[in-house]
Design an enzyme around this catalytic site. Sequence first.
Site, PDB file in Angstrom:
ATOM      1  N   HIS A 219     -19.444   9.997   5.354  1.00 35.00           N
ATOM      2  CA  HIS A 219     -19.940   8.791   6.036  1.00 35.00           C
ATOM      3  C   HIS A 219     -19.298   8.558   7.401  1.00 35.00           C
ATOM      4  O   HIS A 219     -19.742   7.687   8.149  1.00 35.00           O
ATOM      5  CB  HIS A 219     -19.702   7.542   5.179  1.00 35.00           C
TER       6      HIS A 219
HETATM    7  C1  UD1 Z   1     -17.152   1.174   8.130  1.00 35.30           C
HETATM    8  C2  UD1 Z   1     -15.775   1.343   8.766  1.00 35.30           C
HETATM    9  C3  UD1 Z   1     -15.142   2.618   8.260  1.00 35.30           C
HETATM   10  C4  UD1 Z   1     -15.123   2.654   6.749  1.00 35.30           C
HETATM   11  C5  UD1 Z   1     -16.498   2.404   6.192  1.00 35.30           C
HETATM   12  C6  UD1 Z   1     -16.398   2.271   4.689  1.00 35.30           C
HETATM   13  C7  UD1 Z   1     -15.660   0.392  11.026  1.00 35.30           C
HETATM   14  C8  UD1 Z   1     -15.602   0.696  12.480  1.00 35.30           C
HETATM   15  N1  UD1 Z   1     -15.894   1.433  10.221  1.00 35.30           N
HETATM   16  O1  UD1 Z   1     -17.959   2.260   8.555  1.00 35.30           O
HETATM   17  O2  UD1 Z   1     -13.815   2.687   8.730  1.00 35.30           O
HETATM   18  O3  UD1 Z   1     -14.667   3.917   6.341  1.00 35.30           O
HETATM   19  O4  UD1 Z   1     -17.012   1.180   6.715  1.00 35.30           O
HETATM   20  O5  UD1 Z   1     -17.595   2.492   4.052  1.00 35.30           O
HETATM   21  O6  UD1 Z   1     -15.488  -0.740  10.649  1.00 35.30           O
HETATM   22  N2  UD1 Z   1     -25.360   0.017   6.585  1.00 35.30           N
HETATM   23  C9  UD1 Z   1     -26.348  -0.341   5.696  1.00 35.30           C
HETATM   24  N3  UD1 Z   1     -26.027  -1.230   4.718  1.00 35.30           N
HETATM   25  C10 UD1 Z   1     -24.785  -1.779   4.577  1.00 35.30           C
HETATM   26  C11 UD1 Z   1     -23.797  -1.398   5.483  1.00 35.30           C
HETATM   27  C12 UD1 Z   1     -24.091  -0.506   6.484  1.00 35.30           C
HETATM   28  O7  UD1 Z   1     -27.479   0.123   5.780  1.00 35.30           O
HETATM   29  O8  UD1 Z   1     -24.569  -2.572   3.641  1.00 35.30           O
HETATM   30  C13 UD1 Z   1     -25.682   1.022   7.633  1.00 35.30           C
HETATM   31  C14 UD1 Z   1     -26.223   0.377   8.909  1.00 35.30           C
HETATM   32  O9  UD1 Z   1     -27.197   1.239   9.430  1.00 35.30           O
HETATM   33  C15 UD1 Z   1     -24.998   0.373   9.802  1.00 35.30           C
HETATM   34  C16 UD1 Z   1     -24.285   1.651   9.373  1.00 35.30           C
HETATM   35  O10 UD1 Z   1     -24.511   1.741   7.975  1.00 35.30           O
HETATM   36  O11 UD1 Z   1     -25.334   0.374  11.168  1.00 35.30           O
HETATM   37  C17 UD1 Z   1     -22.803   1.651   9.659  1.00 35.30           C
HETATM   38  O12 UD1 Z   1     -22.174   0.496   9.079  1.00 35.30           O
HETATM   39  P1  UD1 Z   1     -20.796  -0.062   9.692  1.00 35.30           P
HETATM   40  O13 UD1 Z   1     -20.286  -1.132   8.829  1.00 35.30           O
HETATM   41  O14 UD1 Z   1     -20.961  -0.356  11.129  1.00 35.30           O
HETATM   42  O15 UD1 Z   1     -19.846   1.184   9.641  1.00 35.30           O
HETATM   43  P2  UD1 Z   1     -19.520   2.188   8.456  1.00 35.30           P
HETATM   44  O16 UD1 Z   1     -20.000   3.524   8.840  1.00 35.30           O
HETATM   45  O17 UD1 Z   1     -19.972   1.626   7.168  1.00 35.30           O
HETATM   46  N1  UDP Z   2     -16.730   4.361  -3.351  1.00 33.16           N
HETATM   47  C1  UDP Z   2     -17.613   3.791  -4.266  1.00 33.16           C
HETATM   48  N2  UDP Z   2     -18.900   4.257  -4.312  1.00 33.16           N
HETATM   49  C2  UDP Z   2     -19.357   5.253  -3.511  1.00 33.16           C
HETATM   50  C3  UDP Z   2     -18.457   5.827  -2.578  1.00 33.16           C
HETATM   51  C4  UDP Z   2     -17.159   5.347  -2.515  1.00 33.16           C
HETATM   52  O1  UDP Z   2     -17.225   2.901  -5.025  1.00 33.16           O
HETATM   53  O2  UDP Z   2     -20.535   5.616  -3.615  1.00 33.16           O
HETATM   54  C5  UDP Z   2     -15.359   3.863  -3.291  1.00 33.16           C
HETATM   55  C6  UDP Z   2     -14.313   4.931  -3.441  1.00 33.16           C
HETATM   56  O3  UDP Z   2     -14.050   5.182  -4.819  1.00 33.16           O
HETATM   57  C7  UDP Z   2     -13.133   4.337  -2.710  1.00 33.16           C
HETATM   58  C8  UDP Z   2     -13.792   3.553  -1.579  1.00 33.16           C
HETATM   59  O4  UDP Z   2     -15.143   3.342  -1.987  1.00 33.16           O
HETATM   60  O5  UDP Z   2     -12.426   3.440  -3.533  1.00 33.16           O
HETATM   61  C9  UDP Z   2     -13.759   4.347  -0.324  1.00 33.16           C
HETATM   62  O6  UDP Z   2     -14.586   3.756   0.612  1.00 33.16           O
HETATM   63  P1  UDP Z   2     -15.278   4.565   1.794  1.00 33.16           P
HETATM   64  O7  UDP Z   2     -15.314   6.006   1.488  1.00 33.16           O
HETATM   65  O8  UDP Z   2     -16.556   3.872   2.064  1.00 33.16           O
HETATM   66  O9  UDP Z   2     -14.332   4.227   3.032  1.00 33.16           O
HETATM   67  P2  UDP Z   2     -12.911   4.764   3.539  1.00 33.16           P
HETATM   68  O10 UDP Z   2     -11.960   4.781   2.405  1.00 33.16           O
HETATM   69  O11 UDP Z   2     -13.136   6.103   4.154  1.00 33.16           O
HETATM   70  O12 UDP Z   2     -12.557   3.784   4.597  1.00 33.16           O
END
Ligand code: UD1
Ligand code: UDP
Length: 382
Positions: A219
Amino acid sequence: MIKIVTIIGARPQIIKAAALSRAIKNKFSTQIKEIIVHTGQHYDANMSQVFFDELNIPKPDYNLNVGSGSHGKQTAAMISGIEEILINEKPNAIVLYGDTNSTLAGGVAASKIHVPVIHIEAGLRSFSKAMPEEVNRIMCDHVSTLLFSPTKTGFDNLIREGFNANAKEPYSANNPKIYHCGDVMYDNSLHFSEVAESKTNILQTLSLKANKFILATIHRNNNTDEPERLNALFKSLNDISLKQDLEIVLPLHPRTSKLMETNLTKQNLEAVKANKGFKITGPVSFLEMIALEKNCKLVMTDSGGVQKEAFYFDKPCIILRPETEWVELVECGTAIIADADEHKIKAAFDKLFTNDHLKFPKIYGNGFAAEFICAEMVKHLQ
Ligand code: UD1
Ligand code: UDP
């Protein structure tokens, strides 16, 4: 009684916050009142609500419903919403987790109006400011009053940046206190591990056999947004699956689901879709994720949290990034950094897949990091 405002927004923060809320409920309910603010950064039910339901996290007192957007727009909306809540609630401190835009927004909003900042997961560094998370965590650390690092490496990073390991009370943003206290995610893994398989049926639903599949997540923004990297990652997964006759479970973040359709080449996308070994799902719940982590043979991920959970459940891990903040995993030899490089990923797979001699020492605390943090907050925020 102290009052804290906890900021959550992204999936991993909601999960991390479960550990502290549990500690407050079980041991500190007469000493800590927690107000939970959800920024709304993540909003799909399987990226947010599922964790509240499954992990018994109290319903947020506020939801800013900020949603997705550019870094500036998203963070600005959060800062403005959090500031208003802090002015009304007048807490003793704000509690922030990790390194997302929700973390940064909380740090900016609180520090400017002199609300002490507690940063949980402080001190971690990738040493790449190209990552939005690196910028967020450095900025948050440097306005914090109590900084809780999960690792000795994180603690040492803070000292290198000028934090004083021997600071004396009273603590403030100008005289912060740093701790090495273990990982609240380890608390959670221990706590939920026992019930993960009995309370979920993901293994049956996907017809998975223990130790016969790879669990993968992708991701990170550079992996999803750069077509060359995304193609290399999917091609590597596909080649390994076909060559080794292995199933690959891939619970996809919504960001990746959207971008694989546009950023994979037609040939790569068709090959992935044609491979019956791929079990591609939407995001799974935390208990389902633990069940998958416990029963897989190997993990391939660009997630910070999933790298560590692989280690907690004694599984080798191929890190699909150019670096990691969790360097202990690599030092232990149980994880290998392979970036989005087909050759490195294949070499890492060959090294880890059949290695039965890996050791997974207990280096992320004792499972009581959240209780330690609560006790320190009570001691220093009165
Ligand atoms: C964010 C964090 C990242 C973390 C990740 C965990 C920042 C800069 N990044 O990244 O560090 O590892 O969360 O998962 O804060 N979207 C949906 N539905 C949702 C949420 C997001 O469709 O409920 C899609 C949207 O298209 C959005 C994209 O995901 O634009 C990115 O979401 P965003 O929260 O900006 O960043 P993450 O990649 O989730
Ligand atoms: N996780 C989850 N469901 C998923 C993928 C991840 O519950 O489909 C959990 C995972 O077990 C961990 C946390 O989400 O506890 C990690 O989040 P993510 O990978 O989104 O972000 P990061 O840790 O890289 O910031």
